[in-house]
Design an enzyme around this catalytic site. Structure first.
Site: not given
Length: 284
Positions: A227, A263
């Site tokens: 991210k 994740r």
């Protein structure tokens, strides 16, 4: 519909306090990270099986990108992308999670054998989602969410601080889930790193992993992989694939803080990070 139990080996890992590694399978042409590499059924299934061979505990299959500016899909379009992938992976004995905000997709994938529904909207995108979760008994990841991919970057104001704000809004989701008949043990929470969060706020939430788990009384999923907020530790212009080492560092920290699962796009190093964190906490 008969409630869907979490597969035995995942349940055992959770009881033992071992953080699960959830491998990401993006069946999308517009993923911020994979760029459509796994957009066909055959490619997605092959990639998923490879991630399991590398040490993933379960797979998270997604058919709709949630990156800023991404195109929204109908439930029918989403199911056309993911259902065959889910069926083939389940048929191969893989524990499957499906990343969806659509109640109709959630019901369809549970019927196809998925054991987790991972909803980045926490039920805010589809008012029928909580009912489906209650009726199916599926494990439900309830993420903190504000706005949508077009508006979320403008919704980062938390007057009492981001941790308190996220906890308050997740409590509302938990109350709504309970009112819909969802059992507490079905629910995992996700603070939504990068969703309506500045980079600094995402770091603050990551640092609060243990507090979130204790304050809300639910297991926590951490989704930091590749991210944008990870760019803070990298040279300017570093792309998503150059964030894998930073992702592994966040996995170690999250696992040490007691996260239920991480994740991730890249499995081997994150698998090793989880093992490292466990030995750090419980040296043998």
């Amino acid at each position: 519909m008969t409630p869907v139990p979490l597969p035995q080996r995942l349940d055992a890992a959770a009881r033992e306090g071992r953080t699960l590694v959830m491998g990401i399978v993006n069946v999308t042409p517009d993923s911020f990270s994979d760029g459509g590499r796994w957009a066909t059924t055959d490619a997605a299934v092959a990639h998923g099986l490879a991630l399991m061979t590398q040490g993933a505990d379960l797979l998270d299959v997604g058919g709709e990108s949630t990156r800023p500016g991404s195109v929204r899909l109908s439930a029918e379009e989403e199911q056309a992308r993911v259902l065959d992938v889910v069926r083939e992976l389940v048929g191969a004995g893989v524990p499957v999670s499906v990343d969806t905000i659509h109640a109709a997709t959630a019901r369809a994938v549970v019927e196809a054998g998925a054991v987790v529904v991972n909803d980045v909207s926490g039920g805010l995108a589809d008012p029928l989602m909580h009912r489906v979760v209650a009726e199916t008994g599926v494990v439900y990841v309830c993420q903190h969410w504000r706005g949508d991919p077009d508006t979320m970057d403008r919704l980062t104001s938390y007057p009492d601080g981001v941790v308190a704000g996220v906890e308050a809004e997740l409590r509302q989701r938990l109350d709504e889930l309970a009112a819909a008949g969802v059992a507490p043990e079905q629910v995992v929470i996700d603070p939504g790193l990068g969703f309506a969060k500045t980079h600094t706020q995402s770091w603050q939430l990551l640092a609060a992993t243990s507090a979130l788990r204790e304050d809300l009384g639910r297991p926590v999923l951490i989704g930091a992989s590749r991210k944008r907020f990870l760019a803070a530790v990298l040279p300017d212009g570093a792309g998503p694939h150059e964030r894998d080492a930073a992702t592994t560092a966040t996995t170690t920290l999250a696992a040490a803080a007691g996260a239920w699962a991480v994740r991730v796009h890249e499995v081997p190093s994150n698998r090793d990070a989880v093992r490292t964190a466990r030995l750090w906490k419980e040296p043998r």
